[in-house]
Every structure is written in structure tokens, then in C-alpha cells.
Design an enzyme around this catalytic site. Sequence first.
Site, PDB file in Angstrom:
ATOM      1  N   GLY A   1       1.047  -1.101  -0.535  1.00  0.00           N
ATOM      2  CA  GLY A   1      -0.125   0.051  -0.302  1.00  0.00           C
ATOM      3  C   GLY A   1       1.071   1.194   0.350  1.00  0.00           C
ATOM      4  O   GLY A   1       2.138   1.559   0.324  1.00  0.00           O
TER       5      GLY A   1
ATOM      6  N   ARG B   1      -2.779   8.445   2.275  1.00  0.00           N
ATOM      7  CA  ARG B   1      -3.364   9.269   3.703  1.00  0.00           C
ATOM      8  C   ARG B   1      -2.393  10.011   5.128  1.00  0.00           C
ATOM      9  O   ARG B   1      -2.811  10.919   4.929  1.00  0.00           O
ATOM     10  CB  ARG B   1      -3.784   8.765   3.996  1.00  0.00           C
ATOM     11  CG  ARG B   1      -5.468   9.264   3.572  1.00  0.00           C
ATOM     12  CD  ARG B   1      -6.904   7.828   4.538  1.00  0.00           C
ATOM     13  NE  ARG B   1      -6.737   6.754   4.276  1.00  0.00           N
ATOM     14  CZ  ARG B   1      -7.485   5.764   4.918  1.00  0.00           C
ATOM     15  NH1 ARG B   1      -8.007   6.972   6.189  1.00  0.00           N
ATOM     16  NH2 ARG B   1      -7.214   4.465   4.740  1.00  0.00           N
TER      17      ARG B   1
ATOM     18  N   GLN C   1       5.288  -6.751  -5.699  1.00  0.00           N
ATOM     19  CA  GLN C   1       3.178  -6.829  -6.210  1.00  0.00           C
ATOM     20  C   GLN C   1       3.466  -5.625  -7.490  1.00  0.00           C
ATOM     21  O   GLN C   1       3.886  -4.856  -6.908  1.00  0.00           O
ATOM     22  CB  GLN C   1       2.304  -7.059  -5.591  1.00  0.00           C
ATOM     23  CG  GLN C   1       0.970  -7.283  -5.774  1.00  0.00           C
ATOM     24  CD  GLN C   1      -0.396  -6.167  -4.743  1.00  0.00           C
ATOM     25  OE1 GLN C   1       0.485  -5.875  -3.558  1.00  0.00           O
ATOM     26  NE2 GLN C   1      -1.494  -6.393  -5.077  1.00  0.00           N
TER      27      GLN C   1
ATOM     28  N   TYR D   1      35.953  20.219  19.772  1.00  0.00           N
ATOM     29  CA  TYR D   1      36.165  20.330  18.454  1.00  0.00           C
ATOM     30  C   TYR D   1      36.799  20.890  18.113  1.00  0.00           C
ATOM     31  O   TYR D   1      36.326  22.482  18.278  1.00  0.00           O
ATOM     32  CB  TYR D   1      34.669  20.132  18.020  1.00  0.00           C
ATOM     33  CG  TYR D   1      33.936  20.277  16.281  1.00  0.00           C
ATOM     34  CD1 TYR D   1      34.835  19.551  15.403  1.00  0.00           C
ATOM     35  CD2 TYR D   1      33.399  21.082  15.653  1.00  0.00           C
ATOM     36  CE1 TYR D   1      34.762  19.066  14.571  1.00  0.00           C
ATOM     37  CE2 TYR D   1      32.470  21.303  14.941  1.00  0.00           C
ATOM     38  CZ  TYR D   1      33.547  20.234  13.802  1.00  0.00           C
ATOM     39  OH  TYR D   1      33.309  20.081  12.207  1.00  0.00           O
TER      40      TYR D   1
ATOM     41  N   SER E   1      40.604  27.313  39.188  1.00  0.00           N
ATOM     42  CA  SER E   1      39.154  27.399  38.416  1.00  0.00           C
ATOM     43  C   SER E   1      39.000  28.290  37.157  1.00  0.00           C
ATOM     44  O   SER E   1      39.893  29.571  37.680  1.00  0.00           O
ATOM     45  CB  SER E   1      37.526  28.137  39.294  1.00  0.00           C
ATOM     46  OG  SER E   1      37.657  27.282  40.157  1.00  0.00           O
TER      47      SER E   1
ATOM     48  N   ARG F   1      44.699  31.026  34.653  1.00  0.00           N
ATOM     49  CA  ARG F   1      44.084  32.526  34.542  1.00  0.00           C
ATOM     50  C   ARG F   1      45.020  33.221  35.426  1.00  0.00           C
ATOM     51  O   ARG F   1      46.637  33.566  35.862  1.00  0.00           O
ATOM     52  CB  ARG F   1      43.335  32.470  36.064  1.00  0.00           C
ATOM     53  CG  ARG F   1      43.462  32.700  37.151  1.00  0.00           C
ATOM     54  CD  ARG F   1      42.467  31.870  38.093  1.00  0.00           C
ATOM     55  NE  ARG F   1      42.602  31.388  39.631  1.00  0.00           N
ATOM     56  CZ  ARG F   1      41.987  30.931  40.295  1.00  0.00           C
ATOM     57  NH1 ARG F   1      41.434  30.095  39.895  1.00  0.00           N
ATOM     58  NH2 ARG F   1      42.876  30.134  40.941  1.00  0.00           N
TER      59      ARG F   1
END
Length: 457
Positions: free
Chosen positions: A14, A18, A78, A375, A411, A428
Amino acid sequence: MTNNSALAIILAAGKGTRMKSERPKVLHRLAGATLLAHALRAAKGAGLDRLAVVLSPGMDEVGAAASALDPALEIFVQAEQLGTADAVKAARRAFEEFPGQVLILYGDTPLLRAETIGRVRAELEAGADLVVIGFETENPTGYGRLLLDDRGGLIGIREEKDASEEERALTLCNSGIMGFRSGKTLLNLLGRIGNDNAKKEFYLTDAVALARADRLEARIVQSSAAEVLGVNSRGELAQAEAVMQQRLRDAVMADGATLVAPETVFLSHDTRIGRDVVIEPHVVIGERVVIEDGATIKSFCYMQDSRIGQGATVGPFARLRPGADLAKDAHVGNFVEIKQSEIGEGAKVNHLTYIGDTTVGPRANIGAGTVTCNYDGFAKHRTEIGAGAFVGSNTSLVAPVKIGEGAYIGSGSVISKDVAPDALALSRSPQEERPGWAAKMRERRSRKPKSSGNKGT
Ligand code: UD1
Ligand code: CA
């Protein structure tokens, strides 16, 4: 259940107009798996060990998907859609000499359970030549009606368009799913089905009356209407999804997981959840997720292709992307994204962090706002964080980079070189302090006349 080989022929020629889709209907998904995959799963679950699928010309994408699901599956085409009997005939090579049971299933009926196919098989085993799955519905419009004799025996099926007023009032309908005692039984009946009907189609349903005429025995196995719901539109796809989700939730709860608000948790066909797992409201679980015993998933998490180890805690508001692998007792907190990374036993990644292509050692602590810069615009690089390492808040780890066991990162650092075990690394800029500066500045400002545009501050 029988030990003999049995064949399923899955009709899927089929077009699915629809659905209004570029994608063939049976490749639309329910709980992460295609409609076709659900049909195959039910067939296999009922011991149907030979599988054939009938497609229409040009459905190569479906053929490829079917072969990927099961390389042994046979594909038939088919040529023209001349009806369900003609579709079955397309698979003739698979069944004409097949000695065992032949079941006709639909590719767009994903809620059919293996247990129900099993009941059809049991009736065939017990002597029936042909079995039809029927269902009762208040709204039978569009379905074939099952015609019974005064003793309740099945004598035929009447399609809606060919039915009399009286027949249309019948509410016991044909699901379309049928079983035949053997390939030979099917072949005999199929050869005599014509297309002298309202739609000028070859109806597989005519097999019932022909069987009766041959004094063969046709029986009905009844299922719920929901179980044989055919998906023809997006609305029906959503209805089927709702039923499937309910089943999946019921199954994990039956296996010992707590879903606080089950209706807000979305699972996949292959989700595996252990005992004493707690899932709070509003969680979406994609394909290939394993949640081990005692883990807790807090609200508003989204995960796919991940493992959450025993006793681990995730969320609220966490995202586990493919390859997230959380060991026992790991903690992943709010606004954290993990991709293709192992988080070691007892390690903590609690706040506002991205961890990608990384190994985090056991008991390491990753501070708030840590980002693995995995990345460089061309390739992905790995970060390795040793056992017990402490990464201070707001650190950027520029991969490839290794942080040794027990090392400490100050940090706000940008770490682009490897750090030795037990070392402190920080990058830092040094802090400056000017004593009294702020007080002098306020003094100076208060002596100046206020500018007109800056009233009140
Ligand atoms: C069919 C049954 C009907 C039943 C209903 C249940 C027939 C004649 N009628 O009707 O009694 O109540 O299903 O949903 O069998 N297909 C092909 N090739 C074709 C025609 C159909 O492969 O030439 C496949 C479709 O892809 C679908 C299935 O067969 O998976 C059913 O076809 P459909 O056209 O939906 O049948 P209905 O007219 O709804
Ligand atoms: Ca239909």
C-alpha cells in the site's frame, strides 16, 4: 507452540497516501522503531521463523530497511495493487510448497502482539484450516464484516462496499490478519479467488467462503480493536503511539521500576530498565538506553543510546547523547550534556557542563561550567580525566588533553597541555588589587554635577 517452521507474509504494498509523506508508510516510527519492525517483532515473537514481505515497485527503501532488520527475510514485489489476494499471490514462491502454517500480516498494524498471533497458531494446530482475527467495534465503517452461521461458525467475510444494509449493521469485523494450515491450503483457495466485486479487486477475504464450500474449517480468534488498529494517517500513528507507550510503561513498572507520572515518560521499543529505578515526571528516552538497578532519573531529561549504571543519578534537565556511559553511582546534574564519554564510578558532573569525547575517571569531580573543547572545526579530539581529579568551575579543557589522576585544576582555567598526576594547573591571569580604589572613585563621582539624563541613580 509448534516446533515446525512457520511463515509470515507481511503485506506492505500500500502507498499510504493518507500519511501525506515522502516516506513509505511502513517506515514511519512508533516508539523509535518502524511500523515494519514492529510487525516483524510480533511475527518472530510468535515463532514465525520464515518471513516474507510484499512491496510495490519502487519501494526499494522499504526493501533495504526490511533486509537490514532481517537478512533472511524474502522480498516480493506486487506489480500492480489488485487487492489483498493478489498481494499474497506475489509471494507464491515462498508458500506454494511450504508445509507449515502461513500467517498473513499487515505491515501497518504495529500493535498486534505475538500472543495473539500465537492464539491463531494454536487454533490451526488444533485442527482449523483457516483462522481470521476478528474484533468488535461500535464503528465498523470501512471494515469487512464477519458472517456467521446460526451456530456462530465463520462462513464468510463481506467487504463494506459489497455489503447489504443488514450486513453493514454487523459489528464483528475482519482485522485482515489470517492464518492458513499450510501453504497448500492457501494456494488452493487463492487460485479460485476472482475480482467480481464492487472494487474489482482480488479479496483475500473470499478465502473464507471458498474454504467453507470445501468443507474446511474456518475459525475466529477475537482481539481488541486497539490491537489491530491499522495506521493510515498521522492521527492513527499518534493513537498507536499512545497505546504502545502505555504498554512499554506498564512493562517497566511490572519489572520493578517506579514511574511517578507514567503518562509523561516516553520510552523506546528497546528501552531496558532495571529494578528500583525511579523516573520522575517528564523524561524522554530514545533508542538503545539501558538504565540499571537503583538509578534515578530526575525530571526533564532527554537521553538516547546511553547506559546509566547502577545507582547513578541523572538530572533534572540533563541530556545524554549517544555514547554516554555512566558507571555505578555517577552523578550527572542539571544542565549537563554528555556525549560519547565514560563517566567513572562515583564521579560527579553536577552543573552546567559539556562533556564530549571524554573519559572521566572514578570519583573525579567536574566543577560547574566545565567545557570540553572537543572540536576544532575539523576533527573531534579526546579528553582524559584521571581518577579522583578535581576540575575547578568554569574550566575549558582543550582537547586532546590529559589530566592526571588526583590533579587539581584551578577555576577559570583554559587547559591546553597535559597535567601530571597530583599537580595543580591553572592558567588564569594573576589577580590585581588596588587598595582604596573604589572608595576614591565614588568620592570623585559624587563631586561631579549629575548629568541630566541620569536622574535618580
Ligand atoms: C482489508 C480487508 C478488510 C479488513 C481490513 C482491515 C480485504 C479485501 N479486506 O481491507 O476485510 O476489515 O483490511 O484493515 O482484504 N495491500 C497490498 N496490496 C494490495 C492491496 C493491499 O499489499 O493490492 C496491503 C496494504 O498495504 C495493507 C493491507 O494489504 O497493508 C490491507 O490493504 P487495504 O487496502 O488497507 O485493505 P482494506 O480495503 O482496508
Ligand atoms: Ca485498510
